[in-house]
Write an enzyme that holds these catalytic residues in place. Structure first.
Site, mmCIF file in Angstrom:
data_model
loop_
_atom_site.group_PDB
_atom_site.id
_atom_site.type_symbol
_atom_site.label_atom_id
_atom_site.label_comp_id
_atom_site.label_asym_id
_atom_site.label_seq_id
_atom_site.Cartn_x
_atom_site.Cartn_y
_atom_site.Cartn_z
ATOM 1 N N ASP A 75 0.268 -7.703 1.420
ATOM 2 C CA ASP A 75 0.667 -6.322 1.645
ATOM 3 C C ASP A 75 2.190 -6.174 1.662
ATOM 4 O O ASP A 75 2.765 -5.477 2.505
ATOM 5 C CB ASP A 75 0.071 -5.748 2.937
ATOM 6 C CG ASP A 75 0.126 -4.219 2.965
ATOM 7 O OD1 ASP A 75 0.338 -3.621 1.896
ATOM 8 O OD2 ASP A 75 -0.029 -3.643 4.056
ATOM 9 N N HIS A 82 0.811 -1.217 0.000
ATOM 10 C CA HIS A 82 0.000 0.000 0.000
ATOM 11 C C HIS A 82 0.847 1.271 0.000
ATOM 12 O O HIS A 82 0.335 2.349 -0.267
ATOM 13 C CB HIS A 82 -0.985 -0.010 1.172
ATOM 14 C CG HIS A 82 -0.356 0.140 2.521
ATOM 15 N ND1 HIS A 82 -0.112 -0.923 3.365
ATOM 16 C CD2 HIS A 82 0.074 1.225 3.184
ATOM 17 C CE1 HIS A 82 0.439 -0.495 4.477
ATOM 18 N NE2 HIS A 82 0.569 0.812 4.396
ATOM 19 N N SER A 135 4.670 2.779 7.745
ATOM 20 C CA SER A 135 4.387 1.601 6.921
ATOM 21 C C SER A 135 5.586 1.196 6.078
ATOM 22 O O SER A 135 6.195 2.034 5.409
ATOM 23 C CB SER A 135 3.210 1.881 5.982
ATOM 24 O OG SER A 135 2.002 1.767 6.666
#
Length: 507
Positions: A257, A223, A339
């Site tokens: 992910d 992402h 992230s």
């Protein structure tokens, strides 16, 4: 929030009398005891209730969202999301309060009566006067010691014999041990990059990644780079020394992910981070997270492993597909922008990729918080490494599958979901136009599973929902043989299932 003396009244100490009083003072009545100040109260948030009937490993909320890269504009907070969104400021005015006034002993040592001024003779020897004199003497003695200490530290060097020792500066040969947070951070920061991704529409955000090998491959979250993955998107990586390089996407795995990007014109002195063994991580182990929370590059935070094998389903809110992980949970501060960054142990080895956080939900003023509340989730590095190798070799991920469709609701048993449902992952009763509930000739079909069966255990792990089952399946590899326990018509049975495979994210 409180301070040591907060809420406690400090009685004033009477100053020492003049050195040459005109006449002995008359005995004074003892002063009235001061009323204690009302102690400040601190609100403590109540504990979050747990759903009834949950299995030993509660399943994730399907609405859980991965931490996206820090966007140009704040995105709505979700229950768990990728670290990329801003949180509202919560600062207050007039805090902290001024510190309480402390008593001035013996005239304060600077002006007023001298430190340790002599006391006048008492006119009469009474018990009350003796006690007061002893108390005054104790306070003045403390003042004398303070005055001498101040004088010795502040005086000019007027002769020999001084015993004052000044504190020295940090020794030039001072070194931080490799196992300290500072030592690990110093060794790891040069191998961590801040990733900037931008799509064709100009939208994008900031995330984190780390050097995977000397060829210039960088491991991060899908992402983080998704906005730049489409044609025409821009991708760059900036090192802690400020050097910036263009990069390109090598491969992405939306379900895991995980993504791998590669530096263009990579420098020759790249130093990959060491990879640990996430299977050997223990609850309570120290953790260090490195990333760019809210765009603040090269930020280091610390914590511990709070839990293992935590099933998490997350989504960045840009599409209907979710990512699933059997995550490492940590209380190290992780925020939007962390992230894709490494979660490191005390030995300096990567044990996970920071990917999602649990949000606090809607605030009292109709706003949502989007910052760390001590619940961060990382993809175990053993799983991420397997995915990275697939992406580098073929550019696409490979998923282990059982060949059956299951519901994704929490407690998705025969009761239809919710607290009253039987815990487990129920195989769908009916398929759809393109897919049957059980793939003919697939692993579940060969193992004898039927539509409506409720899977309650996969390997050694209890299953309480569809996302929990998917998270556990994806910790394995195609071809693995795993014991599976299910219920049918109230009867429990166990079979061994051989996992199949699915390539790519198209399905």
């Amino acid at each position: 929030m409180s301070t040591e003396n907060e809420g406690t009244a400090v009685p004033a100490v009477p100053p020492a009398p003049s050195s040459a009083p005109a006449a002995p003072p008359a005995p004074a009545a003892p002063p009235a005891a001061p009323a204690p100040a009302e102690a400040e109260q601190t609100l403590v948030h109540g504990a979050v209730p747990q759903p009834e009937g949950s299995a030993p490993r509660p399943g994730p909320d399907p609405a859980t969202t991965p931490m996206p890269a820090t966007p140009d504009a704040p995105a709505p907070a979700q229950q768990a999301y990728a670290a990329h969104e801003s949180a509202p400021s919560q600062g207050g005015v007039g805090w902290p309060p001024p510190p309480p006034t402390l008593p001035s002993y013996g005239g304060g040592g600077h002006g007023g009566e001298p430190w340790g001024a002599p006391q006048p003779p008492a006119p009469r020897r009474r018990a009350g006067g003796l006690i007061a004199a002893v108390v005054a003497a104790a306070l003045v003695a403390g003042g004398i010691g303070g005055a001498i200490g101040y004088f010795a530290a502040d005086r000019e060097d007027n002769g020999s014999g001084s015993t004052t020792v000044a504190s020295s500066n940090t020794p030039k040969d001072f070194k931080r041990d490799p196992g300290t947070v500072a030592g690990v951070a110093a060794a790891s920061l040069p191998s961590v990059v801040t990733i900037e991704a931008q799509g064709n529409d100009g939208e994008g955000g900031t995330g984190t990644g780390f050097i995977y090998d000397k060829e210039g491959h960088i491991l991060t979250n899908n992402h983080v780079v998704a906005s730049a993955a489409s044609g025409g998107g821009k991708l760059s990586a900036t090192f802690s020394n400020g050097k910036k390089y263009d990069a390109e996407v090598v491969g992405r795995a939306q379900g895991y992910d995980v993504a791998v990007i590669k530096l263009k014109n990579a420098p020759a002195n790249l130093k990959p981070l060491s990879l640990g063994d996430s299977d050997k991580v223990a609850v309570g182990d120290s953790t260090i997270a490195i990333g760019a929370p809210f765009g603040l590059s090269n930020t280091v935070t610390t914590g511990i492993i709070s839990a293992k094998n935590r099933p998490v389903a997350s989504s960045d809110g840009q599409n209907s597909k979710a990512s699933y992980m059997s995550a490492l949970q940590t209380d190290a501060s992780i925020n939007p922008g962390n992230s894709g960054g490494p979660l490191i142990n005390s030995a300096g080895a990567v044990i996970g990729i920071n990917s999602a956080i649990q949000s606090a939900g809607a605030g009292g003023m109709g706003q949502s918080q989007a910052g760390s509340i001590g619940l961060g989730f990382a993809i175990p590095i053993n799983q991420a490494k397997n995915v990275a190798e697939q992406l580098i070799k073929t550019g696409q991920p490979v998923y282990p599958v059982i060949g059956a469709s299951v519901g994704i609701q929490q407690g998705s048993g025969p009761g239809g979901g919710g607290p009253s449902a039987t815990d487990g992952a129920q195989i769908s009763q009916q398929g759809n136009a393109s897919q049957q509930p059980i793939t003919p000739g697939g692993p579940a079909d060969k193992a004898g599973l039927k539509p409506g069966d409720v899977i309650t255990k996969f390997g050694d792990m209890p299953i309480d929902s569809g996302p929990t089952l998917i998270s556990e399946i994806w910790t394995h590899k195609p071809g693995d043989q795993v014991p599976l326990t299910y219920k049918r018509d109230g009867k429990e049975s166990t079979v061994t299932i051989t996992l199949g495979e699915r390539k790519g994210d198209s399905n």
